[in-house]
Design a protein around this motif. Sequence first.
Motif, short mmCIF file in Angstrom:
data_model
loop_
_atom_site.label_atom_id
_atom_site.label_comp_id
_atom_site.label_asym_id
_atom_site.label_seq_id
_atom_site.Cartn_x
_atom_site.Cartn_y
_atom_site.Cartn_z
N GLN A 27 0.81 -1.21 0.00
CA GLN A 27 0.00 0.00 0.00
C GLN A 27 0.85 1.26 0.00
N VAL A 28 2.11 1.15 0.38
CA VAL A 28 3.01 2.31 0.33
C VAL A 28 4.00 2.15 -0.82
N GLY A 29 3.65 1.34 -1.81
CA GLY A 29 4.42 1.26 -3.04
C GLY A 29 5.71 0.49 -2.95
N PHE A 30 5.85 -0.39 -1.99
CA PHE A 30 7.08 -1.19 -1.88
C PHE A 30 6.74 -2.66 -2.07
N GLY A 31 7.59 -3.37 -2.81
CA GLY A 31 7.37 -4.78 -3.08
C GLY A 31 6.72 -5.06 -4.42
N VAL A 32 6.14 -4.02 -5.02
CA VAL A 32 5.45 -4.21 -6.30
C VAL A 32 6.44 -4.54 -7.40
N LEU A 33 7.58 -3.84 -7.41
CA LEU A 33 8.60 -4.13 -8.43
C LEU A 33 9.13 -5.54 -8.31
N ALA A 34 9.37 -5.99 -7.08
CA ALA A 34 9.87 -7.35 -6.87
C ALA A 34 8.89 -8.37 -7.43
N GLU A 35 7.60 -8.12 -7.22
CA GLU A 35 6.60 -9.05 -7.76
C GLU A 35 6.61 -9.03 -9.29
N THR A 36 6.81 -7.85 -9.88
CA THR A 36 6.88 -7.75 -11.34
C THR A 36 8.10 -8.48 -11.87
N TRP A 37 9.23 -8.25 -11.24
CA TRP A 37 10.45 -8.95 -11.66
C TRP A 37 10.31 -10.46 -11.50
N GLY A 38 9.56 -10.88 -10.49
CA GLY A 38 9.41 -12.31 -10.24
C GLY A 38 8.80 -13.05 -11.41
N SER A 39 8.01 -12.35 -12.21
CA SER A 39 7.40 -13.00 -13.37
C SER A 39 8.23 -12.88 -14.63
N LEU A 40 9.33 -12.06 -14.58
CA LEU A 40 10.12 -11.82 -15.78
C LEU A 40 11.57 -12.27 -15.65
N LEU A 41 12.11 -12.20 -14.44
CA LEU A 41 13.54 -12.43 -14.25
C LEU A 41 13.77 -13.57 -13.28
N GLU A 42 15.03 -13.87 -13.07
CA GLU A 42 15.39 -14.93 -12.14
C GLU A 42 15.44 -14.37 -10.72
N THR A 43 14.38 -14.55 -10.00
CA THR A 43 14.31 -14.07 -8.63
C THR A 43 13.94 -15.23 -7.71
N ALA A 44 14.04 -14.95 -6.42
CA ALA A 44 13.52 -15.91 -5.45
C ALA A 44 12.00 -15.93 -5.55
N PRO A 45 11.35 -16.99 -5.07
CA PRO A 45 9.89 -16.99 -5.08
C PRO A 45 9.34 -15.79 -4.30
N ILE A 46 8.38 -15.08 -4.90
CA ILE A 46 7.76 -13.90 -4.27
C ILE A 46 6.40 -14.35 -3.74
N ILE A 47 6.21 -14.27 -2.42
CA ILE A 47 5.01 -14.83 -1.78
C ILE A 47 4.24 -13.71 -1.08
N PRO A 48 3.05 -13.38 -1.57
CA PRO A 48 2.27 -12.34 -0.89
C PRO A 48 1.61 -12.89 0.38
N LEU A 49 1.57 -12.08 1.43
CA LEU A 49 0.94 -12.45 2.70
C LEU A 49 0.10 -11.29 3.21
N GLN A 50 -0.80 -11.61 4.14
CA GLN A 50 -1.66 -10.60 4.75
C GLN A 50 -1.17 -10.29 6.15
N THR A 51 -1.23 -9.01 6.51
CA THR A 51 -0.83 -8.59 7.85
C THR A 51 -1.98 -8.84 8.80
N ARG A 52 -1.74 -9.67 9.80
CA ARG A 52 -2.78 -10.00 10.77
C ARG A 52 -2.11 -10.44 12.05
#
Length: 1037
Positions: free
Chosen positions: A50-75
């Motif tokens: 929500q503050v614009g961080f992590g979105v690029l990593a998720e985008t790169w995750g579908s295009l480049l060689e990155t570690a698995p990007i796992i979205p989670l909920q804050t609770r």
Amino acid sequence: MAVENMPRQPAASLSEGMDVSQMSASDLIQWITSRSSVSSAVYVYDDVEQVGFGVLAETWGSLLETAPIIPLQTRAGAGLSLVGRLSEDTSQDAVDGSVLTVYTSPRGLAVMAPSLSFLPPASSGSKLIIQVPAVTPVGEALAFSPTLAYLATTLNLLPENITVLLSATPQESVDFAALSYELDSHAIHVFDHYSSAREIGHELVLRSTARRQMHSLSDTLRYAGYAPLEFAGDKHAHTVLIFPNGPLALYARHIVNRTEGLAMVIVKVLRPWQNDALCEIIPSAVDEIHVFDDVPNDTMQGPLFVDVFASLYDPLRSDRVIRSQRITPDQTQLFIAYPSQFASHILTLVKCSSAGTYIEAPSSSTKLLFFSTPGVNVSSFHQLVRNTFSGAASVRHIVCHDAFSNSGGLTVDRVVFTPKGDAQDFTPLPGIFPLGGNGKADFTCVLEPNLLKSHSVLDDVNPGSSILVLTSWSPGELLANLPSGAATLALQRRLRFYTIDPNSVLSHVPDTTTRDFTGSLVAYLVFLRLYLGRTSSEGLVRKIAQGVAPTTFSSDTFVKLSSRTWLELVQVQLPADLSVVEGKANSTPLKHFEFNAIAVDISESERVYGESKVSCWHEAAKHLLFPSAFAPVLPTLAGSKDEFSPNPLLRPDLPERTYLVTCAVNRRLTPLEYDRNVFHIELNTKGTGLKYAIGEALGVHGWNDEQEVLEFCAWYGVNPDRLITIAVPGGEGRVHTRTIFQALQQQIDLFGKPPKSFYADVAPYATNRADRLTLQFIGSPEGSSTFKKLSEKDTVTFADVLQRYPSARPSIETLCELIGDIKPRHYSIASSQSVVGDRVDLLVVTVEWTSSGKQRHGQCTRYLAGLKVGQKVTVSIKPSVMKLPPDNMQPIIMAGLGTGAAPFRAFLQHRAWLSYQGIPVGPTYYYFGSRHQSQEYLYGEEVEAYIQDGTITKAGLAFSRDGPRKNQGGVFYLCGPTWPVPDVYEALVGALVKNQGHTRESADEFLERLKEEERYVLEVRFTRSFANVTNQHAQVY
């Protein structure tokens, strides 16, 4: 302090086509930490997106060689799954080796902290690294702040095997992000995502991200050229400031380096605490130390002060004083936005002269300011400016958004370029180029002309500077659309307005292919012309532009574009006479920019206003499929073992514990022909876990009338079946979705009493000038008498105001925010749970009156009167002062006026139950007053039965005098409306004077003592004839 001449690690390479100069430190942190060579997995929590961080990593995750990007909920419990992955007893990952990276916000870290206490020790192949972008919404406007206040409550929960690093500059942020993986411990890295780490234009160097052997904290920092503490300022200073590393620390460093006798320490490692390093770095001559702590509120002691005090306090040095300076999130936001106020605060604190110490850019700097909307892409313009000046100047650029003050959002770009020879210590861009009237922009470009009519875009321009407006307006139309205040400011500052229509330029150059870039190029050509001033010519401007612009089209096309831009630029001549401008009609007050968004999504399927939005059906589907992600988190009481867990989905808009009960009985007690409808309600609580004590009140969360809501929707022109998403009050970003009809019927106080501020708030939305001026007048101090008449005589509702001034029509989601929620109405419980069991009884009188020829109804009593048997009701419990004395033998005197008899019915039931159990009880005196005994003797049959069996010692149908046995420690209760209270009090004083030999003065003193001893107890309600205040109890002693 930084260790000089240390070898820097070799730079890491980026994928082909990725330019570091186009990336911010925040972008590079995502690049570094998401590499598969660095992390085994990256967990991205929703609050950080929500503050614009992590979105690029998720985008790169579908295009480049990155570690698995796992979205989670804050609770609640966030982090336990991470601990599980690193625990050898529960996870194969721990055996094989797993370096987990987490992206979360400061608030998310606070939620996660309790789970981290279970972390196993770190190893080279098994550790947890948490990257925390420091930006948090604060205040009613949800403006962003880089406050570290959440750390004040988080640090004490962290285990000793976690290192906490704080970075502030862009290079430092990138370095600390990388070196956190080299430590021999788990690590939390907090960096300035508010400003520094988001700036573009810095020549950043990347450390190698290849996995290496782990090192201790001190060795890792030393190899990287850093130290845990940085000293700045006068080495012989007597006063030292201590700051946690961050933007305010950099502001303070700017001041300290220019102030004689003042020094500071910047703390870059919060954990483990560097006790010895601090003692070594503080000059021996220092006798006054100010520790600045980010804290949630000004009553909380910050952890940094505690650490510093423990390290430096010396009982043998009475001359040294260590003071705590607590900075709340609101103060952080204020100081960041207005650096001059921060400088004044510091210099006043240390009693130093303020001459020449204010935070500012070098005088050789040039500042550019751009106002646009999120849908406008001006990145090419900024790149052209960087390409033009990069050889001789450092060019810094930052983008901020305001998602609330303008439909579709508002974007502000700030660009500062400074000759490289004039560079100074790094200070965040908002510090040297603030907004809010202090920015002093040398060139301002407005890409959305309507912003001139709605926002104060001229507040931050330098006198004599140029304003470029990209618009199809003619000069006359621009002057007509310029508000009087803005026009006056333009004349006073001698501003030069220019307009150009990029679409008109492009229409003469048909063979351009990339219109977004071409539009930016047009703005850039105009900027060069104005920047060069008298030395500019069309040929010179074109030559410079051709040297830096990419070859996206032919030379001939470029010549056409350049020459057409030169011809189309128009200078607007402002009126020479200030009185002409001042004679313009006053307009709606201009709005100010608030930085409250970093990433703004543009979508046709949803419009965002504040935190409420009208949504499409799939928004509701998300709430139904994933309820735990949207339900508010309720606090859990320590030691609580309630088998009936609260259901936050019942009413997610309510912060208190609620219960869903069932209407079992709704019976009128007064005759049908009687003018007062007093009725008895029984609510079945079986299976809800609802418990209440004698004398407590039941909060009823009533609904608005169905037909009136539907009529309002039809009149307002909204579809009642359309979905609306509304923020949960105090829910820290959580929302709930329902139909517009449900929101207006069950939550929004549409037929409640509007405060004075509502008239002022809704005035800007009025399209009719008479409506707007009238609403502004009523909302102003001069309109107090008119407001009083509307409120007290006409008793108008929110809906009435809108219908009186029909041109004032904010969007339905904005209207919901302006009105606010229905407050629960509280009714004294008329039953004892020890007697009735799974049931709660109420005694209610409907409230009805006529004003301005219109029949009015109390909102909640109308709702209760219409309840059908079997209908569900949402309720809550409110404590009360109406409690039975602890000694059952104490006499009690009860005076019930009308429905004020409700709690005394519970008292009588309980005392009768005690007697039935064979437990002795003291005398019980019961007085009841009503209009007509034959028609309004409420619960008369029960009262007569209690008289017969001795539960009631004495009863009376009028306000009676106190009995002769006052010296037995008796308690007097009065419940009902406020108006008879003075008469009852006078009756008691008269009884004491006549029967006990008191004087008037001694009787007053006697009753005051009873109040202090809680033996003279009043629970009265204000019964003004208005729905919003009826049955609101006030406890009076």
